[in-house]
Write a protein that holds these residues in place. Structure first.
Motif, PDB file in Angstrom:
ATOM      1  N   LYS A  82       1.008  -1.123  -0.056  1.00 48.45           N
ATOM      2  CA  LYS A  82       0.010   0.146   0.123  1.00 48.45           C
ATOM      3  C   LYS A  82       0.821   1.124  -0.033  1.00 48.45           C
ATOM      4  O   LYS A  82       0.318   2.518   0.129  1.00 48.45           O
ATOM      5  CB  LYS A  82      -0.924   0.005   1.175  1.00 48.45           C
ATOM      6  CG  LYS A  82      -1.898  -0.927   1.443  1.00 48.45           C
ATOM      7  CD  LYS A  82      -2.831  -0.856   2.530  1.00 48.45           C
ATOM      8  CE  LYS A  82      -3.497  -2.134   3.097  1.00 48.45           C
ATOM      9  NZ  LYS A  82      -3.932  -1.926   4.181  1.00 48.45           N
ATOM     10  N   TRP A  83       2.150   1.062  -0.001  1.00 48.20           N
ATOM     11  CA  TRP A  83       3.047   2.359   0.204  1.00 48.20           C
ATOM     12  C   TRP A  83       2.750   3.173  -1.236  1.00 48.20           C
ATOM     13  O   TRP A  83       2.669   2.608  -2.328  1.00 48.20           O
ATOM     14  CB  TRP A  83       4.450   1.937   0.043  1.00 48.20           C
ATOM     15  CG  TRP A  83       4.795   1.178   1.312  1.00 48.20           C
ATOM     16  CD1 TRP A  83       5.141  -0.226   1.614  1.00 48.20           C
ATOM     17  CD2 TRP A  83       5.029   1.753   2.614  1.00 48.20           C
ATOM     18  NE1 TRP A  83       5.294  -0.497   2.670  1.00 48.20           N
ATOM     19  CE2 TRP A  83       5.395   0.874   3.589  1.00 48.20           C
ATOM     20  CE3 TRP A  83       4.655   3.089   3.097  1.00 48.20           C
ATOM     21  CZ2 TRP A  83       5.607   1.054   4.799  1.00 48.20           C
ATOM     22  CZ3 TRP A  83       5.118   3.357   4.644  1.00 48.20           C
ATOM     23  CH2 TRP A  83       5.390   2.232   5.323  1.00 48.20           C
ATOM     24  N   ILE A  84       2.631   4.556  -0.746  1.00 48.54           N
ATOM     25  CA  ILE A  84       2.461   5.592  -1.817  1.00 48.54           C
ATOM     26  C   ILE A  84       3.489   6.599  -1.705  1.00 48.54           C
ATOM     27  O   ILE A  84       3.838   7.052  -0.631  1.00 48.54           O
ATOM     28  CB  ILE A  84       0.951   6.083  -1.834  1.00 48.54           C
ATOM     29  CG1 ILE A  84       0.198   5.153  -2.360  1.00 48.54           C
ATOM     30  CG2 ILE A  84       1.103   7.294  -2.891  1.00 48.54           C
ATOM     31  CD1 ILE A  84      -1.326   5.372  -2.291  1.00 48.54           C
ATOM     32  N   HIS A  85       4.102   6.779  -2.941  1.00 46.23           N
ATOM     33  CA  HIS A  85       5.121   8.117  -2.879  1.00 46.23           C
ATOM     34  C   HIS A  85       4.479   9.416  -3.584  1.00 46.23           C
ATOM     35  O   HIS A  85       3.846   9.149  -4.701  1.00 46.23           O
ATOM     36  CB  HIS A  85       6.289   7.880  -3.475  1.00 46.23           C
ATOM     37  CG  HIS A  85       7.148   8.909  -3.891  1.00 46.23           C
ATOM     38  ND1 HIS A  85       8.242   9.444  -2.895  1.00 46.23           N
ATOM     39  CD2 HIS A  85       7.853   9.557  -5.149  1.00 46.23           C
ATOM     40  CE1 HIS A  85       8.818  10.304  -3.470  1.00 46.23           C
ATOM     41  NE2 HIS A  85       8.418  10.487  -4.730  1.00 46.23           N
ATOM     42  N   ILE A  86       4.512  10.357  -2.874  1.00 40.61           N
ATOM     43  CA  ILE A  86       3.985  11.601  -3.460  1.00 40.61           C
ATOM     44  C   ILE A  86       5.310  12.267  -4.303  1.00 40.61           C
ATOM     45  O   ILE A  86       6.193  12.623  -3.570  1.00 40.61           O
ATOM     46  CB  ILE A  86       3.427  12.541  -2.364  1.00 40.61           C
ATOM     47  CG1 ILE A  86       2.215  11.938  -1.441  1.00 40.61           C
ATOM     48  CG2 ILE A  86       3.070  13.913  -3.110  1.00 40.61           C
ATOM     49  CD1 ILE A  86       1.642  12.893  -0.486  1.00 40.61           C
ATOM     50  N   ARG A  87       5.036  12.523  -5.643  1.00 36.22           N
ATOM     51  CA  ARG A  87       5.968  13.067  -6.365  1.00 36.22           C
ATOM     52  C   ARG A  87       6.149  14.639  -6.071  1.00 36.22           C
ATOM     53  O   ARG A  87       5.077  15.253  -6.042  1.00 36.22           O
ATOM     54  CB  ARG A  87       5.566  12.734  -7.785  1.00 36.22           C
ATOM     55  CG  ARG A  87       6.381  13.312  -8.762  1.00 36.22           C
ATOM     56  CD  ARG A  87       7.636  12.105  -9.023  1.00 36.22           C
ATOM     57  NE  ARG A  87       8.732  12.714  -9.898  1.00 36.22           N
ATOM     58  CZ  ARG A  87       9.018  12.511 -11.024  1.00 36.22           C
ATOM     59  NH1 ARG A  87       8.499  11.598 -11.654  1.00 36.22           N
ATOM     60  NH2 ARG A  87       9.976  13.065 -11.471  1.00 36.22           N
ATOM     61  N   GLN A  88       7.425  15.299  -5.805  1.00 41.27           N
ATOM     62  CA  GLN A  88       7.384  16.520  -5.679  1.00 41.27           C
ATOM     63  C   GLN A  88       7.102  17.060  -6.944  1.00 41.27           C
ATOM     64  O   GLN A  88       8.127  16.841  -7.849  1.00 41.27           O
ATOM     65  CB  GLN A  88       8.739  16.693  -5.036  1.00 41.27           C
ATOM     66  CG  GLN A  88       9.011  16.274  -3.544  1.00 41.27           C
ATOM     67  CD  GLN A  88       7.952  16.783  -2.688  1.00 41.27           C
ATOM     68  OE1 GLN A  88       7.534  17.891  -2.741  1.00 41.27           O
ATOM     69  NE2 GLN A  88       7.579  15.961  -1.564  1.00 41.27           N
ATOM     70  N   LEU A  89       6.398  18.069  -6.986  1.00 40.18           N
ATOM     71  CA  LEU A  89       6.145  18.948  -8.435  1.00 40.18           C
ATOM     72  C   LEU A  89       6.421  20.357  -7.922  1.00 40.18           C
ATOM     73  O   LEU A  89       6.108  20.878  -6.931  1.00 40.18           O
ATOM     74  CB  LEU A  89       4.623  18.789  -8.743  1.00 40.18           C
ATOM     75  CG  LEU A  89       4.258  17.266  -9.115  1.00 40.18           C
ATOM     76  CD1 LEU A  89       2.758  17.465  -9.702  1.00 40.18           C
ATOM     77  CD2 LEU A  89       5.201  16.776 -10.269  1.00 40.18           C
ATOM     78  N   PRO A  90       6.941  21.102  -8.973  1.00 36.33           N
ATOM     79  CA  PRO A  90       7.131  22.389  -8.777  1.00 36.33           C
ATOM     80  C   PRO A  90       5.841  23.369  -8.551  1.00 36.33           C
ATOM     81  O   PRO A  90       4.852  22.652  -8.939  1.00 36.33           O
ATOM     82  CB  PRO A  90       7.677  23.068  -9.997  1.00 36.33           C
ATOM     83  CG  PRO A  90       8.267  21.738 -10.762  1.00 36.33           C
ATOM     84  CD  PRO A  90       7.449  20.682 -10.148  1.00 36.33           C
ATOM     85  N   SER A  91       5.806  24.129  -7.828  1.00 28.21           N
ATOM     86  CA  SER A  91       4.424  24.859  -7.171  1.00 28.21           C
ATOM     87  C   SER A  91       3.569  25.368  -8.571  1.00 28.21           C
ATOM     88  O   SER A  91       2.396  25.661  -8.182  1.00 28.21           O
ATOM     89  CB  SER A  91       4.543  25.889  -6.231  1.00 28.21           C
ATOM     90  OG  SER A  91       5.313  26.845  -6.764  1.00 28.21           O
ATOM     91  N   ARG A  92       4.123  25.419  -9.549  1.00 30.52           N
ATOM     92  CA  ARG A  92       3.376  25.970 -10.717  1.00 30.52           C
ATOM     93  C   ARG A  92       2.425  24.736 -11.130  1.00 30.52           C
ATOM     94  O   ARG A  92       1.410  24.931 -11.773  1.00 30.52           O
ATOM     95  CB  ARG A  92       4.189  26.138 -12.163  1.00 30.52           C
ATOM     96  CG  ARG A  92       4.906  25.013 -12.663  1.00 30.52           C
ATOM     97  CD  ARG A  92       5.567  25.748 -13.837  1.00 30.52           C
ATOM     98  NE  ARG A  92       6.414  24.262 -14.805  1.00 30.52           N
ATOM     99  CZ  ARG A  92       7.343  23.732 -14.601  1.00 30.52           C
ATOM    100  NH1 ARG A  92       8.065  24.315 -13.602  1.00 30.52           N
ATOM    101  NH2 ARG A  92       7.587  22.890 -15.340  1.00 30.52           N
ATOM    102  N   PHE A  93       2.362  23.555 -10.772  1.00 29.19           N
ATOM    103  CA  PHE A  93       1.485  22.640 -11.083  1.00 29.19           C
ATOM    104  C   PHE A  93       0.455  22.511  -9.982  1.00 29.19           C
ATOM    105  O   PHE A  93      -0.491  21.762 -10.084  1.00 29.19           O
ATOM    106  CB  PHE A  93       2.065  21.172 -11.062  1.00 29.19           C
ATOM    107  CG  PHE A  93       2.932  21.044 -12.457  1.00 29.19           C
ATOM    108  CD1 PHE A  93       2.638  21.299 -13.627  1.00 29.19           C
ATOM    109  CD2 PHE A  93       4.794  20.870 -12.348  1.00 29.19           C
ATOM    110  CE1 PHE A  93       3.437  20.931 -14.834  1.00 29.19           C
ATOM    111  CE2 PHE A  93       5.501  21.149 -13.261  1.00 29.19           C
ATOM    112  CZ  PHE A  93       4.846  21.048 -14.480  1.00 29.19           C
ATOM    113  N   ASN A  94       0.504  23.170  -8.865  1.00 30.34           N
ATOM    114  CA  ASN A  94      -0.590  23.089  -8.053  1.00 30.34           C
ATOM    115  C   ASN A  94      -0.865  24.586  -7.082  1.00 30.34           C
ATOM    116  O   ASN A  94      -1.600  25.153  -7.800  1.00 30.34           O
ATOM    117  CB  ASN A  94      -0.509  21.939  -6.816  1.00 30.34           C
ATOM    118  CG  ASN A  94       1.131  21.782  -6.362  1.00 30.34           C
ATOM    119  OD1 ASN A  94       1.651  22.588  -5.930  1.00 30.34           O
ATOM    120  ND2 ASN A  94       1.621  20.498  -6.338  1.00 30.34           N
ATOM    121  N   LEU A  95       0.048  24.753  -6.091  1.00 30.65           N
ATOM    122  CA  LEU A  95      -0.201  25.957  -5.455  1.00 30.65           C
ATOM    123  C   LEU A  95      -0.259  27.316  -6.179  1.00 30.65           C
ATOM    124  O   LEU A  95      -1.256  27.854  -5.837  1.00 30.65           O
ATOM    125  CB  LEU A  95       0.528  26.013  -4.245  1.00 30.65           C
ATOM    126  CG  LEU A  95       0.601  24.822  -3.118  1.00 30.65           C
ATOM    127  CD1 LEU A  95       1.568  25.073  -2.034  1.00 30.65           C
ATOM    128  CD2 LEU A  95      -1.016  24.725  -2.620  1.00 30.65           C
TER     129      LEU A  95
END
Ligand code: NAG
Ligand code: NAG
Ligand code: NAG
Ligand code: NAG
Ligand code: NAG
Length: 449
Positions: A39-52
């Motif tokens: 069940k392990w999940i890794h959250i890919r670090q994205l530059p903030s232009r893709f979210n916040l």
């Protein structure tokens, strides 16, 4: 509309609390090792232009609406009133935010992509699509997603993507999949962006609010409702209220029914039948012991969207909630109805049965809903209210009990909720389980090729 300074404040506040939560949460994850196998999940670090960063433009898209008020509380929106503990003015398009926030408290996160079963991309796809759908980039809608792909494919070494060619990646796209299915021919007059048509994303699992008739990458998951309880007691008292509620109307319909003229369709038939039965008056019209046969709640021009009181009260007072297709086959109101214990009545399979298989198993539809084919209503003169009146009261009660069983699984509880409530699987938990399952079988298929 809020003045710009407030908008700015909201965004900064949002970003800050986001990162505080992250720090807090990663520090409590250690004792779950054994439960997390597979069940392990890794959250890919994205530059903030893709979210916040995308949130700072929340007031730019006037056609769509100014969505600044809805990003507060990690996408739950503002509380319906100051003392409310579970009810928010939630906009379903903010599912990308609230899913991201919930992901941060997922107990089986790992910083090591190598040991993860799935890789989550915290990309706000639907919000980013606004600039193509309604904004200045309407003529480059075929490019939606290419920047993201370039980043995830080429920014690291060894490449997380390469390991499984993206088959283990997933993201949330909080709009119907149709909005991302513009053919790649680059004809900007055809609605949508081409994200789901890009071969670059064929291997990625997308969680959408509605899937296409023949989905490949996407899986539909419930629209968020306005109910986000923070603890078990509040959920249980709601269930009690739903169970006790006096159902004084046989059926109700909440929507913008459109006019009563125009080409025949099931929404129009419903509106005519519903208004006509209301006009007949309570004394002579009421059948089966109901005060009212049909309650029509006019939600034209989106007036109900962020005002749950308008429709939740009539839903609590009705036995059946009519769910005709809207602009697209599905509607958020299906989930509001389930929440209110109002038995959904569907008119085509694309509205639900072929959509939410993880949350509403296809083989159980007969247990908790009613199906009346739209062709029967529109062309064969079948009267919806007669069909519903023909269902014995005892049967209605039995169906409602089934509905209450599945209800906790279609709501999104509040982030940071009590441990007691965490023991009940909610829509997020079921979506994550389904995603892990799907990715595992995909990887097995790929390995077998
Ligand atoms: C916000 O909108 C402006 C004007 O359309 C645009 O130049 C800018 O890139 C947008 N910012 C983000 C993060 O999308
Ligand atoms: C709700 O809270 C806000 C801010 O705390 C306050 O300005 C407002 O007057 C309150 N509204 C009511 C109805 O109490
Ligand atoms: C998109 O292309 C059409 C046709 O070429 C043009 O009329 C329109 O102004 C363009 N829109 C934008 C926002 O560039
Ligand atoms: C998708 O997966 C297939 C193998 O199953 C692979 O050949 C293809 O290159 C992958 N696509 C991308 C964009 O990585
Ligand atoms: C409304 O009901 C009356 C009486 O039952 C019927 O004659 C009439 O045709 C109905 N109107 C519509 C628009 O269905």
């Amino acid at each position: 509309m809020l003045p710009p300074p407030f908008v700015k404040f909201t965004t900064i506040f949002f970003a800050t609390t986001f990162f505080f939560s992250l720090i807090h949460i990663t520090s409590q994850q250690s004792d779950l090792e054994s439960d997390c196998t597979g069940k392990w999940i890794h959250i890919r670090q994205l530059p903030s232009r893709f979210n916040l960063d995308l949130l700072s433009n929340c007031s730019t898209y006037e056609i769509f609406d100014n969505f600044c008020p809805y990003i507060t509380n990690h996408g739950l929106g503002q509380k319906t009133h100051n003392r409310s503990r579970s009810w928010y003015r939630t906009d379903p398009h903010m599912l990308e935010l609230l899913f991201h926030r919930r992901m941060l408290e997922y107990p089986c996160l790992t910083p090591d992509p190598e040991s993860a079963t799935a890789i989550y991309l915290p990309y706000y796809a639907g919000i980013d699509s606004l600039r193509y759908l309604y904004g200045p980039e309407v003529n480059s809608s075929f490019e939606h997603g290419l920047d993201l792909f370039h980043f995830v494919r080429h920014s690291d070494s060894p490449s997380i993507w390469e390991r499984n060619y993206g088959h283990d990646h997933f993201l949330v796209m909080a709009r119907p999949a149709w909005d991302f299915s513009q053919p790649l021919a680059n004809d900007p007059t055809v609605w949508g962006t081409s994200f789901l048509e890009l071969p670059e994303f064929y291997n990625v699992t997308a969680l959408t609010l509605e899937s296409r008739a023949y989905p490949w990458q996407e899986q539909a998951i419930p629209y968020p409702t306005s109910f986000h309880p923070p603890n078990l007691a509040l959920l249980e008292s709601w269930v009690k209220r739903v169970r006790r509620s006096r159902r004084t109307s046989l059926a109700m319909f909440a929507g913008g029914g459109g006019g009563v003229s125009g080409s025949p369709n099931v929404r129009r038939s419903i509106r005519i039948e519903c208004e006509n039965s209301t006009a007949q008056g309570e004394e002579n019209g009421g059948g089966g012991g109901y005060g009212k046969l049909c309650d029509f709640v006019d939600c034209s021009n989106g007036i109900c969207e962020h005002d749950p009181i308008r429709f939740m009260k009539p839903m609590l007072q009705a036995s059946f909630c009519l769910q005709p297709p809207g602009d697209t086959p599905t509607r958020r109101s299906t989930f509001d109805a389930i929440l209110a214990g109002c038995i959904p009545v569907f008119f085509e399979d694309l509205s639900a049965k072929s959509q939410y298989g993880w949350h509403l198993p296809e083989e159980r539809y007969e247990e908790f809903s009613v199906f009346i084919p739209k062709e029967d209503v529109v062309f064969k003169g079948v009267k919806i209210l007669d069909v519903l009146l023909g269902i014995p009261r005892a049967e209605v009660r039995r169906i409602r009990e089934k509905l209450l069983e599945i209800m906790p699984g279609i709501m999104y509880r509040k982030h940071g909720s009590s441990l007691g409530l965490m023991t009940k699987k909610d829509a997020f938990d079921i979506a994550v389980e389904g995603t892990l399952q799907r990715i595992k079988s995909r990887l097995a298929e790929v390995a077998a090729q």
